[in-house]
Scaffold this motif. Structure first.
Motif, mmCIF file in Angstrom:
data_model
loop_
_atom_site.group_PDB
_atom_site.id
_atom_site.type_symbol
_atom_site.label_atom_id
_atom_site.label_comp_id
_atom_site.label_asym_id
_atom_site.label_seq_id
_atom_site.Cartn_x
_atom_site.Cartn_y
_atom_site.Cartn_z
ATOM 1 N N GLU A 1 0.966 18.701 25.611
ATOM 2 C CA GLU A 1 0.681 18.396 27.017
ATOM 3 C C GLU A 1 0.004 17.039 27.156
ATOM 4 O O GLU A 1 0.353 16.237 28.042
ATOM 5 N N LYS A 2 -0.944 16.754 26.286
ATOM 6 C CA LYS A 2 -1.659 15.481 26.356
ATOM 7 C C LYS A 2 -0.731 14.305 26.112
ATOM 8 O O LYS A 2 -0.851 13.255 26.772
ATOM 9 N N ALA A 3 0.219 14.469 25.175
ATOM 10 C CA ALA A 3 1.134 13.379 24.824
ATOM 11 C C ALA A 3 2.306 13.271 25.796
ATOM 12 O O ALA A 3 3.061 12.286 25.737
ATOM 13 N N GLY A 4 2.485 14.273 26.666
ATOM 14 C CA GLY A 4 3.627 14.255 27.556
ATOM 15 C C GLY A 4 4.937 14.454 26.811
ATOM 16 O O GLY A 4 5.982 13.937 27.203
ATOM 17 N N VAL A 5 4.879 15.224 25.713
ATOM 18 C CA VAL A 5 6.034 15.514 24.868
ATOM 19 C C VAL A 5 6.204 17.025 24.834
ATOM 20 O O VAL A 5 5.237 17.772 25.054
ATOM 21 N N TYR A 6 7.418 17.477 24.560
ATOM 22 C CA TYR A 6 7.709 18.905 24.713
ATOM 23 C C TYR A 6 8.190 19.575 23.428
ATOM 24 O O TYR A 6 8.446 20.773 23.420
ATOM 25 N N VAL A 7 8.306 18.783 22.351
ATOM 26 C CA VAL A 7 8.788 19.320 21.086
ATOM 27 C C VAL A 7 7.887 18.834 19.955
ATOM 28 O O VAL A 7 7.539 17.645 19.895
ATOM 29 N N ALA A 8 7.500 19.754 19.080
ATOM 30 C CA ALA A 8 6.786 19.407 17.852
ATOM 31 C C ALA A 8 7.626 19.878 16.670
ATOM 32 O O ALA A 8 8.453 20.789 16.802
ATOM 33 N N MET A 9 7.421 19.240 15.511
ATOM 34 C CA MET A 9 8.192 19.610 14.329
ATOM 35 C C MET A 9 7.261 19.834 13.148
ATOM 36 O O MET A 9 6.275 19.109 12.960
ATOM 37 N N PHE A 10 7.594 20.868 12.358
ATOM 38 C CA PHE A 10 6.869 21.189 11.130
ATOM 39 C C PHE A 10 7.814 21.056 9.938
ATOM 40 O O PHE A 10 9.013 21.303 10.050
ATOM 41 N N ILE A 11 7.247 20.730 8.793
ATOM 42 C CA ILE A 11 7.925 20.883 7.500
ATOM 43 C C ILE A 11 6.904 21.509 6.569
ATOM 44 O O ILE A 11 5.828 20.941 6.355
ATOM 45 N N MET A 12 7.215 22.683 6.011
ATOM 46 C CA MET A 12 6.241 23.338 5.139
ATOM 47 C C MET A 12 6.918 24.239 4.120
ATOM 48 O O MET A 12 8.035 24.735 4.347
ATOM 49 N N ASP A 13 6.253 24.420 3.011
ATOM 50 C CA ASP A 13 6.738 25.286 1.945
ATOM 51 C C ASP A 13 6.797 26.722 2.459
ATOM 52 O O ASP A 13 5.830 27.224 3.042
ATOM 53 N N ASN A 14 7.938 27.379 2.242
ATOM 54 C CA ASN A 14 8.069 28.728 2.812
ATOM 55 C C ASN A 14 7.362 29.810 1.995
ATOM 56 O O ASN A 14 7.461 30.989 2.325
ATOM 57 N N ARG A 15 6.630 29.409 0.934
ATOM 58 C CA ARG A 15 5.778 30.355 0.218
ATOM 59 C C ARG A 15 4.342 30.291 0.712
ATOM 60 O O ARG A 15 3.479 31.052 0.248
ATOM 61 N N SER A 16 4.064 29.380 1.631
ATOM 62 C CA SER A 16 2.685 29.101 2.017
ATOM 63 C C SER A 16 2.175 30.061 3.087
ATOM 64 O O SER A 16 2.942 30.622 3.875
ATOM 65 N N GLY A 17 0.866 30.205 3.125
ATOM 66 C CA GLY A 17 0.241 31.003 4.161
ATOM 67 C C GLY A 17 0.442 30.402 5.533
ATOM 68 O O GLY A 17 0.544 31.120 6.539
ATOM 69 N N LEU A 18 0.513 29.085 5.607
ATOM 70 C CA LEU A 18 0.729 28.425 6.887
ATOM 71 C C LEU A 18 2.103 28.778 7.450
ATOM 72 O O LEU A 18 2.244 29.073 8.648
ATOM 73 N N TYR A 19 3.108 28.784 6.592
ATOM 74 C CA TYR A 19 4.454 29.168 7.046
ATOM 75 C C TYR A 19 4.453 30.619 7.532
ATOM 76 O O TYR A 19 5.115 30.955 8.527
ATOM 77 N N ARG A 20 3.690 31.456 6.865
ATOM 78 C CA ARG A 20 3.647 32.869 7.237
ATOM 79 C C ARG A 20 3.094 33.052 8.655
ATOM 80 O O ARG A 20 3.531 33.948 9.385
ATOM 81 N N ILE A 21 2.157 32.200 9.060
ATOM 82 C CA ILE A 21 1.611 32.297 10.413
ATOM 83 C C ILE A 21 2.728 32.191 11.447
ATOM 84 O O ILE A 21 2.834 32.999 12.375
ATOM 85 N N PHE A 22 3.595 31.180 11.281
ATOM 86 C CA PHE A 22 4.626 30.932 12.287
ATOM 87 C C PHE A 22 5.803 31.888 12.146
ATOM 88 O O PHE A 22 6.414 32.267 13.159
ATOM 89 N N SER A 23 6.124 32.287 10.919
ATOM 90 C CA SER A 23 7.255 33.204 10.737
ATOM 91 C C SER A 23 6.919 34.602 11.260
ATOM 92 O O SER A 23 7.810 35.326 11.719
ATOM 93 N N GLU A 24 5.636 34.980 11.200
ATOM 94 C CA GLU A 24 5.241 36.305 11.682
ATOM 95 C C GLU A 24 4.968 36.310 13.184
ATOM 96 O O GLU A 24 5.339 37.254 13.884
ATOM 97 N N ARG A 25 4.328 35.277 13.693
ATOM 98 C CA ARG A 25 3.963 35.262 15.109
ATOM 99 C C ARG A 25 5.104 34.765 15.996
ATOM 100 O O ARG A 25 5.161 35.089 17.182
ATOM 101 N N LYS A 26 5.980 33.956 15.415
ATOM 102 C CA LYS A 26 7.151 33.423 16.131
ATOM 103 C C LYS A 26 6.698 32.675 17.389
ATOM 104 O O LYS A 26 5.868 31.821 17.305
ATOM 105 N N ARG A 27 7.314 32.970 18.565
ATOM 106 C CA ARG A 27 6.978 32.262 19.808
ATOM 107 C C ARG A 27 7.060 30.752 19.608
ATOM 108 O O ARG A 27 6.156 29.997 19.944
ATOM 109 N N LEU A 28 8.185 30.310 19.050
ATOM 110 C CA LEU A 28 8.359 28.902 18.707
ATOM 111 C C LEU A 28 9.169 28.128 19.732
ATOM 112 O O LEU A 28 9.357 26.921 19.584
#
Length: 382
Positions: A313-340
């Motif tokens: 919202e602050k940047a006036g942009v509507y898309v963000a992108m991630f690149i992360m190892d799919n064994r990581s805990g960080l990836y698990r946050i987004f794969s489980e919670r979804k809403r992407l």
């Protein structure tokens, strides 16, 4: 442009290295279509700044009679893994101009390489010595490595899409192996919510935040904070005075040529005719934020989602992108919670292999790379 150093010369071919990207390379990279036929395909629109990433930026050119036939970009950093100091040379891109080779139809296996070793390939002759001793990139002319015991410990790493057979087969020829897999995916909101709790982290708190990040990524290999505190622009959310979520965002622009499927292309084609949608997601100039240095205190996942929306919202942009190892805990946050968001539902994830070549790295340290998630700097790979 800096002085060009010739590493190797054979007839009308030269392998040369420079420390700044020349205009020829920049023009070539901007015109290069990334991605594989039938999949998501795009062009970079603003990559010059990231070609000067923190670390040693070295650009290797293969030229014939002065004309660039191909190029590789190396980003060198020094790090420590398992108590071993070593260089980490990341291959940022591998570009060969047509018609230097036809597109391969299959992925090579060890049996294929046995026959190839009987032949003298120009690419192999030029590149193999560099892959065996990447410090030659700093030192000058290529020479055969007869005693690897005298070569400094190093790894050469790259992210390669599974369907990118040309780059994959080249990496196999050069002795690289797969140690993990990463996922690239989007987070989109057509109406991102403003966060009243989001703030820029004060400069005097950078060291404390870095300690939090190092602890958060302690089980990863190759964690590199890089420029995440540059421009004093690291954003956080606090609860009870402590930071519970944080991230750094970098702006990126792509020109999207193919969404990767008939349905996706049709949906985007229809939506892009709606003015308020096209204003937010325009494939001719897709503006995004790529996110690095993500921090999330356990149990504060909602705050992380709030922070991402707040930064958009602050940047006036509507898309963000991630690149992360799919064994990581960080990836698990987004794969489980979804809403992407709708783009993720349309495109899904893009997979790539983490490929590495080890030079004088002990077996126990190699196991760490194979068993632990790799920290991926989105800044370097977008």
């Amino acid at each position: 442009m800096d002085k060009t150093r010739t590493l190797y010369e054979f007839r009308d071919l030269k392998l040369e290295v420079e420390t700044t990207p020349g205009q020829e390379l920049i023009d070539h990279m901007h015109s290069t279509v990334l991605g594989q036929p039938g999949g998501f395909r795009y062009r970079h629109m603003d990559l010059v700044e990231r070609l000067h990433a923190p670390g040693e930026n070295l650009f290797l050119y293969l030229r014939r009679s002065g004309k660039m036939m191909g190029s590789m970009g190396f980003l060198g950093r020094h790090t420590k893994t398992g108590g071993v100091d070593h260089d980490n040379w990341m291959i940022r891109y591998f570009s060969i101009k047509a018609p230097m080779g036809s597109f391969p139809k299959k992925r090579k296996v060890k049996e294929d390489l046995k026959d190839e070793k009987k032949r003298t390939s120009v690419l192999g002759r030029f590149m193999k010595p560099v892959m065996d001793n990447p410090s030659l990139l700093r030192e000058g002319v290529i020479k055969e490595v007869k005693d690897k015991a005298g070569v400094a410990p190093a790894i050469i790493s790259a992210l390669i899409e599974e369907k990118n057979l040309r780059s994959m087969n080249f990496s196999i020829q050069m002795g690289m192996e797969t140690v993990g897999e990463v996922a690239s995916f989007s987070f989109s909101r057509l109406r991102p919510k403003k966060s009243g709790r989001m703030e820029q982290l004060p400069e005097q708190e950078h060291d404390e935040m870095l300690s939090l990040l190092r602890n958060f990524y302690k089980d990863y290999t190759l964690f590199y904070p890089g420029p995440i505190f540059s421009d004093n622009d690291y954003h956080v959310i606090r609860e009870s005075g402590r930071v519970v979520a944080g991230l750094k965002a970098y702006p990126v622009r792509w020109q999207v040529l193919d969404m990767g499927g008939g349905v996706a292309n049709r949906v985007v084609g229809v939506l892009s005719k709606i003015p308020w949608v096209r204003k937010r997601v325009d494939p001719d100039e897709l503006k995004m934020l790529v996110l690095d240095g993500i921090y999330c205190e356990p149990g504060s996942e909602e705050a992380l989602y709030e922070l991402i929306e707040g930064v958009l919202e602050k940047a006036g942009v509507y898309v963000a992108m991630f690149i992360m190892d799919n064994r990581s805990g960080l990836y698990r946050i987004f794969s489980e919670r979804k809403r992407l968001g709708f783009l993720h539902s349309l495109l899904g994830e893009f997979k790539a292999e983490v490929r590495m070549h080890f030079i004088n790295i002990p077996d126990k340290v190699r196991r760490q790379f194979r068993e632990q998630p790799t920290y991926i700097t989105t800044y370097d790979n977008s």
